[in-house]
Design a protein around this motif. Structure first.
Motif, PDB file in Angstrom:
ATOM      1  N   ASP A 194       0.805  -1.223   0.000  1.00 37.59           N
ATOM      2  CA  ASP A 194       0.000   0.000   0.000  1.00 37.59           C
ATOM      3  C   ASP A 194       0.836   1.272   0.000  1.00 37.59           C
ATOM      4  OD1 ASP A 194       0.912   0.050   2.613  1.00 37.59           O
ATOM      5  OD2 ASP A 194      -1.059  -0.181   3.536  1.00 37.59           O
ATOM      6  N   SER A 195       2.175   1.131  -0.014  1.00 38.28           N
ATOM      7  CA  SER A 195       3.041   2.319  -0.114  1.00 38.28           C
ATOM      8  C   SER A 195       3.573   2.519  -1.532  1.00 38.28           C
ATOM      9  CB  SER A 195       4.210   2.217   0.873  1.00 38.28           C
ATOM     10  OG  SER A 195       5.151   1.233   0.480  1.00 38.28           O
ATOM     11  N   ILE A 196       3.189   1.660  -2.465  1.00 37.54           N
ATOM     12  CA  ILE A 196       3.616   1.775  -3.859  1.00 37.54           C
ATOM     13  C   ILE A 196       2.627   2.653  -4.620  1.00 37.54           C
ATOM     14  CG2 ILE A 196       4.127   0.510  -5.991  1.00 37.54           C
ATOM     15  CD1 ILE A 196       4.715  -1.950  -4.214  1.00 37.54           C
ATOM     16  N   ASP A 197       3.133   3.593  -5.371  1.00 38.33           N
ATOM     17  CA  ASP A 197       2.286   4.505  -6.147  1.00 38.33           C
ATOM     18  C   ASP A 197       1.872   3.821  -7.453  1.00 38.33           C
ATOM     19  OD1 ASP A 197       1.057   6.516  -7.536  1.00 38.33           O
ATOM     20  OD2 ASP A 197       2.679   7.976  -7.294  1.00 38.33           O
ATOM     21  N   MET A 198       0.637   3.323  -7.495  1.00 38.57           N
ATOM     22  CA  MET A 198       0.158   2.611  -8.677  1.00 38.57           C
ATOM     23  C   MET A 198      -0.325   3.555  -9.775  1.00 38.57           C
ATOM     24  SD  MET A 198       0.997  -0.411  -7.902  1.00 38.57           S
ATOM     25  CE  MET A 198       0.317  -1.240  -9.353  1.00 38.57           C
ATOM     26  N   ASP A 199      -0.149   4.859  -9.566  1.00 38.56           N
ATOM     27  CA  ASP A 199      -0.368   5.802 -10.663  1.00 38.56           C
ATOM     28  C   ASP A 199       0.881   5.915 -11.544  1.00 38.56           C
ATOM     29  OD1 ASP A 199      -2.977   6.418  -9.980  1.00 38.56           O
ATOM     30  OD2 ASP A 199      -2.365   8.028  -8.610  1.00 38.56           O
ATOM     31  N   LYS A 200       1.983   5.315 -11.080  1.00 39.92           N
ATOM     32  CA  LYS A 200       3.213   5.287 -11.872  1.00 39.92           C
ATOM     33  C   LYS A 200       3.629   3.859 -12.214  1.00 39.92           C
ATOM     34  CE  LYS A 200       5.038   9.582  -9.899  1.00 39.92           C
ATOM     35  NZ  LYS A 200       6.155  10.205  -9.151  1.00 39.92           N
ATOM     36  N   ALA A 201       3.308   2.915 -11.343  1.00 43.34           N
ATOM     37  CA  ALA A 201       3.647   1.508 -11.547  1.00 43.34           C
ATOM     38  C   ALA A 201       2.414   0.756 -12.030  1.00 43.34           C
ATOM     39  CB  ALA A 201       4.169   0.905 -10.247  1.00 43.34           C
ATOM     40  N   TRP A 202       2.636  -0.415 -12.603  1.00 40.28           N
ATOM     41  CA  TRP A 202       1.507  -1.233 -13.048  1.00 40.28           C
ATOM     42  C   TRP A 202       1.851  -2.712 -12.865  1.00 40.28           C
ATOM     43  CZ3 TRP A 202       5.369   0.299 -16.194  1.00 40.28           C
ATOM     44  CH2 TRP A 202       5.851  -0.602 -17.146  1.00 40.28           C
ATOM     45  N   ILE A 203       0.808  -3.544 -12.876  1.00 40.15           N
ATOM     46  CA  ILE A 203       0.982  -4.983 -12.712  1.00 40.15           C
ATOM     47  C   ILE A 203       0.942  -5.666 -14.072  1.00 40.15           C
ATOM     48  CG2 ILE A 203      -0.047  -7.085 -11.769  1.00 40.15           C
ATOM     49  CD1 ILE A 203      -0.953  -5.511  -9.376  1.00 40.15           C
ATOM     50  N   GLN A 204       1.966  -6.457 -14.351  1.00 41.37           N
ATOM     51  CA  GLN A 204       2.029  -7.221 -15.602  1.00 41.37           C
ATOM     52  C   GLN A 204       3.170  -8.223 -15.529  1.00 41.37           C
ATOM     53  OE1 GLN A 204       3.134  -4.922 -19.024  1.00 41.37           O
ATOM     54  NE2 GLN A 204       2.821  -6.595 -20.481  1.00 41.37           N
ATOM     55  N   SER A 205       2.931  -9.406 -16.043  1.00 39.13           N
ATOM     56  CA  SER A 205       4.017 -10.346 -16.271  1.00 39.13           C
ATOM     57  C   SER A 205       4.629 -10.062 -17.640  1.00 39.13           C
ATOM     58  CB  SER A 205       3.500 -11.786 -16.226  1.00 39.13           C
ATOM     59  OG  SER A 205       3.040 -12.104 -14.928  1.00 39.13           O
TER      60      SER A 205
ATOM     61  N   GLN B  87      20.203   2.607   1.087  1.00 44.88           N
ATOM     62  CA  GLN B  87      19.150   1.886   0.362  1.00 44.88           C
ATOM     63  C   GLN B  87      17.866   2.706   0.296  1.00 44.88           C
ATOM     64  OE1 GLN B  87      18.457  -2.335   1.249  1.00 44.88           O
ATOM     65  NE2 GLN B  87      20.408  -2.384   2.343  1.00 44.88           N
ATOM     66  N   VAL B  88      17.435   3.194   1.440  1.00 48.26           N
ATOM     67  CA  VAL B  88      16.182   3.950   1.482  1.00 48.26           C
ATOM     68  C   VAL B  88      16.273   5.178   0.572  1.00 48.26           C
ATOM     69  CG1 VAL B  88      14.634   5.304   2.945  1.00 48.26           C
ATOM     70  CG2 VAL B  88      15.567   3.132   3.783  1.00 48.26           C
TER      71      VAL B  88
ATOM     72  N   ILE C  68      13.228   5.559  -7.318  1.00 49.14           N
ATOM     73  CA  ILE C  68      12.599   4.717  -8.336  1.00 49.14           C
ATOM     74  C   ILE C  68      11.160   5.180  -8.534  1.00 49.14           C
ATOM     75  CG2 ILE C  68      11.853   2.364  -8.898  1.00 49.14           C
ATOM     76  CD1 ILE C  68      14.199   1.392  -7.096  1.00 49.14           C
ATOM     77  N   PRO C  69      10.724   5.456  -9.757  1.00 49.95           N
ATOM     78  CA  PRO C  69       9.338   5.886  -9.989  1.00 49.95           C
ATOM     79  C   PRO C  69       8.339   4.871  -9.423  1.00 49.95           C
ATOM     80  CG  PRO C  69      10.661   6.238 -11.960  1.00 49.95           C
ATOM     81  CD  PRO C  69      11.523   5.470 -11.014  1.00 49.95           C
ATOM     82  N   GLY C  70       7.436   5.368  -8.619  1.00 46.43           N
ATOM     83  CA  GLY C  70       6.458   4.525  -7.955  1.00 46.43           C
ATOM     84  C   GLY C  70       6.830   4.158  -6.536  1.00 46.43           C
ATOM     85  N   LEU C  71       8.100   4.328  -6.195  1.00 51.92           N
ATOM     86  CA  LEU C  71       8.567   3.978  -4.843  1.00 51.92           C
ATOM     87  C   LEU C  71       9.016   5.218  -4.062  1.00 51.92           C
ATOM     88  CD1 LEU C  71      10.623   0.695  -5.449  1.00 51.92           C
ATOM     89  CD2 LEU C  71       8.176   0.975  -5.013  1.00 51.92           C
ATOM     90  N   GLU C  72       8.584   6.396  -4.491  1.00 52.87           N
ATOM     91  CA  GLU C  72       9.009   7.631  -3.824  1.00 52.87           C
ATOM     92  C   GLU C  72       8.609   7.663  -2.350  1.00 52.87           C
ATOM     93  OE1 GLU C  72       8.367   8.695  -8.199  1.00 52.87           O
ATOM     94  OE2 GLU C  72       7.361   7.462  -6.669  1.00 52.87           O
ATOM     95  N   ASN C  73       7.509   7.017  -2.023  1.00 51.71           N
ATOM     96  CA  ASN C  73       7.026   6.984  -0.637  1.00 51.71           C
ATOM     97  C   ASN C  73       7.034   5.566  -0.078  1.00 51.71           C
ATOM     98  OD1 ASN C  73       6.292   9.858  -0.450  1.00 51.71           O
ATOM     99  ND2 ASN C  73       4.726   9.331  -1.971  1.00 51.71           N
TER     100      ASN C  73
END
Length: 454
Positions: free
Chosen positions: A171-182, A305-306, A312-317
């Protein structure tokens, strides 16, 4: 004294298991190699329950912190580790820290004084062929015992550099920048279904900056006793891969081939263009609350690391349930090898407890030892074991170790709220309190149904 249970290993887990059995009237032989001719590269004394790294049991906040909740549950079960911790406690704000010498001495005194416990300083090199046994030999299991475990389990490796990739709360991943796909599969943007990976895309400029960040980041050093343990093939630290060339990662864990970025479409690419590079995250638990950064095992220091991974786009927060690392470790692929009562499936007279089961941390190790002791006592009494609810800290940890983790990517894990069944209808700012309130209520109900010794 004729024993009913033999415990191999006098660390935190073994000591806790011995205590829980003894107070239930079970006669215990506690075998510890230190003081009997054996040693490890990390221990400095012969004391039981020696703390070899930090002197902290981490947060003692049982209202907003998962490890603090674990403290609370262990106290309710009269944990010797928690009891000795209070005697040895030193100021540490909201954390629980101890004087390590006082702590070890207090645990050893309590076990020595108990009439049902016999402490024997001896090296046990083989898993016993019979007799109820709890193996709590820890992450530095001696070579002979490790070989014996390999012989019984059929695992071809047990001691190695533990390649740990960071784990991110979903729930901390920004899914407005990331997406789910194999890779090579299509995805549905609206529902984020249709794949097994969360993909975080990078442009060329972002990738080059990230690559340089890996090169420049502050790294940790291997300890002397880790230096002669080789890497697994395919478990190279990501910064080492980066040092092999600027394109290495783009042809390895960060390749964007076969991934259609739905946020970068055109007439030529209506499904989305392939990103220049991509960071993929793979689901790490059955609940879908924890996602593993694929191929990102690292020796970078935690702060570095943090800082870098949040570029990384989508992991800013991004919030991390665990950061990456590489160190020598010994642990079982417990979701495959152990049943729900920590028994070895191929030899059910043997239970495992502590860090060798794949938990991480002093308190987690002790909690698994506590449960192993309770399970063995129940079995000897002919009673059916009723596990703690999965909504509790102890129950969530046990479930993760014994089957709820993904066996293919199983790695040592601290207790965290990502292991708990999720609460979907609770606002994020009060979610931690909601987890602990639910856990205390359901753990209390479970505890009321136990036959707990006085």
């Amino acid at each position: 004294m004729t024993h009913q249970v033999n415990i191999i290993g006098g660390g935190l887990a073994g000591s806790e298991a011995a205590w829980q059995l003894a107070r239930r009237g079970i006669r215990v032989r506690l075998s510890e190699m230190r003081g009997g001719g054996g040693s490890t590269p990390a221990h400095h004394t012969d004391g039981l329950a020696e703390l070899v790294c930090s002197n902290s049991f981490r947060s003692d906040d049982d209202e907003k912190n998962a490890v603090g909740l674990l403290h609370h549950e262990m106290r309710r079960l009269d944990s010797i580790i928690m009891r000795a911790g209070e005697v040895a406690r030193v100021p540490a704000g909201s954390a629980m820290a101890v004087d390590r010498d006082v702590f070890s001495a207090e645990v050893e005194r309590a076990l020595q004084d108990h009439p049902n416990i016999e402490i024997v300083r001896e090296t046990v090199e083989q898993l016993p062929s019979e007799g109820m046994t709890i193996v709590a030999t820890g992450p530095l299991t001696a070579a002979a015992m490790a070989d014996s475990i390999i012989d019984v389990t059929g695992e071809d490796r047990l001691a190695f550099f533990d390649a740990i990739a960071p784990i991110v709360y979903r729930d901390s991943i920004d899914m407005d920048k990331a997406w789910i796909q194999s890779r090579w599969n299509k995805t549905t943007i609206a529902s984020n279904e249709g794949g097994d990976y969360i993909n975080c895309p990078m442009t060329k400029e972002q990738y080059l900056a990230f690559h340089q960040g890996l090169i420049d980041a502050e790294k940790g050093e291997f300890k002397e006793w880790e230096a002669d343990t080789p890497y697994f093939d395919g478990c190279m630290p990501i910064e080492v891969m980066a040092e092999r060339g600027v394109e290495t990662l783009r042809y390895g864990p960060m390749k964007g081939v076969g991934l259609d970025n739905p946020y970068d479409t055109s007439e030529e690419h209506p499904q989305g263009k392939w990103p220049y590079a991509v960071v993929q995250l793979r689901q790490d638990n059955k609940l879908g609350t924890l996602w593993n950064m694929v191929g990102f095992q690292t020796k970078m220091k935690y702060g570095a690391q943090v800082e870098l991974f949040r570029t990384i786009p989508g992991l800013e927060n991004a919030e991390f349930a665990r950061l990456g690392g590489m160190h020598r470790n010994t642990f079982l692929n417990s979701p495959v090898l152990l049943d729900r009562q920590l028994r070895l499936k191929s030899a059910p007279h043997i239970r495992f407890a502590g860090q060798v089961t794949g938990c991480e941390g002093y308190v987690e190790s002790s909690a698994v030892g506590l449960m192993a002791g309770m399970m063995a006592a129940n079995e000897l009494a002919g009673e059916v074991w009723s596990p703690p609810p999965k909504t509790s800290a102890m129950g969530a940890l046990l479930s993760h170790i014994t089957g709820d983790a993904e066996a293919a990517s199983f790695q040592p894990m601290n207790v965290n709220f990502g292991l708990f069944p999720p609460l979907h209808d609770v606002k994020k700012k009060v979610r931690k309190e909601a987890y602990t309130n639910r856990a205390k209520a359901e753990f209390g109900t479970w505890l009321d149904g136990l036959r707990v010794p006085a």
